[in-house]
Design an enzyme around this catalytic site. Sequence first.
Site, PDB file in Angstrom:
ATOM      1  CD  GLU A  74      -4.081   9.847   5.918  1.00 52.61           C
ATOM      2  OE1 GLU A  74      -5.320   9.789   5.789  1.00 52.61           O
ATOM      3  OE2 GLU A  74      -3.417  10.864   5.680  1.00 52.61           O
ATOM      4  CE1 TYR A 120      10.729  -2.488 -16.826  1.00 52.95           C
ATOM      5  CE2 TYR A 120       9.983  -2.964 -14.591  1.00 52.95           C
ATOM      6  CZ  TYR A 120      10.555  -3.377 -15.778  1.00 52.95           C
ATOM      7  OH  TYR A 120      10.943  -4.683 -15.930  1.00 52.95           O
ATOM      8  CG  HIS A 160      -1.365  14.136   1.983  1.00 49.13           C
ATOM      9  ND1 HIS A 160      -2.523  13.858   2.694  1.00 49.13           N
ATOM     10  CD2 HIS A 160      -0.395  13.408   2.579  1.00 49.13           C
ATOM     11  CE1 HIS A 160      -2.246  13.027   3.679  1.00 49.13           C
ATOM     12  NE2 HIS A 160      -0.960  12.728   3.625  1.00 49.13           N
TER      13      HIS A 160
HETATM   14  P1  13P Z   1      -0.419   8.035  10.521  1.00 41.78           P
HETATM   15  O1  13P Z   1       0.738   8.302  11.467  1.00 41.78           O
HETATM   16  O2  13P Z   1      -1.741   8.132  11.229  1.00 41.78           O
HETATM   17  O3  13P Z   1      -0.226   6.718   9.808  1.00 41.78           O
HETATM   18  O4  13P Z   1      -0.404   9.171   9.436  1.00 41.78           O
HETATM   19  C1  13P Z   1       0.788   9.453   8.765  1.00 41.78           C
HETATM   20  C2  13P Z   1       0.511  10.002   7.424  1.00 41.78           C
HETATM   21  O5  13P Z   1       1.186   9.650   6.482  1.00 41.78           O
HETATM   22  C3  13P Z   1      -0.562  11.000   7.275  1.00 41.78           C
HETATM   23  O6  13P Z   1      -0.862  11.203   5.928  1.00 41.78           O
END
Ligand code: 13P
Length: 212
Positions: A74, A120, A160
């Site tokens: 990412e 906050y 996500h």
């Molecule tokens: P990575 O293990 O490559 O950091 O990815 C984890 C993640 O959060 C994917 O969205």
Amino acid sequence: MTSEEQVRANIVRLAKSLFDRGFSVGSAGNISCAVEDGILITPTNSSLGSPDADRISKISRDGRHISGDRPSKEVFLHRAFYESRPATGAVVHLHSTYCTALSCLADVDPNDCIPPLTPYVIMRVGQVPILPYVRPGDQKAGKLIDDLGGKYAAVLLANHGPVVAGRDLESAVFAAEELEETAKLLIVLRSMKLRYLTDAQVEELGTVFGKP
Ligand code: 13P
């Protein structure tokens, strides 16, 4: 300790703290922090629960791998924040439960998914858009963040999870926690009639505390 060693120690401490309190599970999530000659980022497929300071990846500002284990897939999300919001000193990406739940709801405003529920979240996070779904590690996510022109300190990636930027690591982590707790309130209160802060109350927060 050099300043880079200090940053590595801070990444380890805060990553573990997030993991230990359930903001991240398994190998989900990644954290990055700007240093003088590049960006430190947690390695791909590593757990925020057991980070190794010496294996944290280092990349150049233009994304070249300099040292440490292979960087998070990412990395594009992180770099897009550093590039589009110059005050960014750190970025946190999580799959925290309630932010992710909110990112899956079909009837949430994609331009502004966090209504002014508590002070906050306004002070630490501000307005949060939901970006269209792309698969994890797809460079397109970086482009989607770039296209926002640095206007927002945080986004939710549809289906996500959150990506949150701050001027330093602690600010980014605090903002990610505040966003998660607010998402939790929104889910818990979803079927109830809510009272939001008024425009004047929101404006007062901006005047007194500044914008995130
Ligand atoms: P990575 O293990 O490559 O950091 O990815 C984890 C993640 O959060 C994917 O969205």
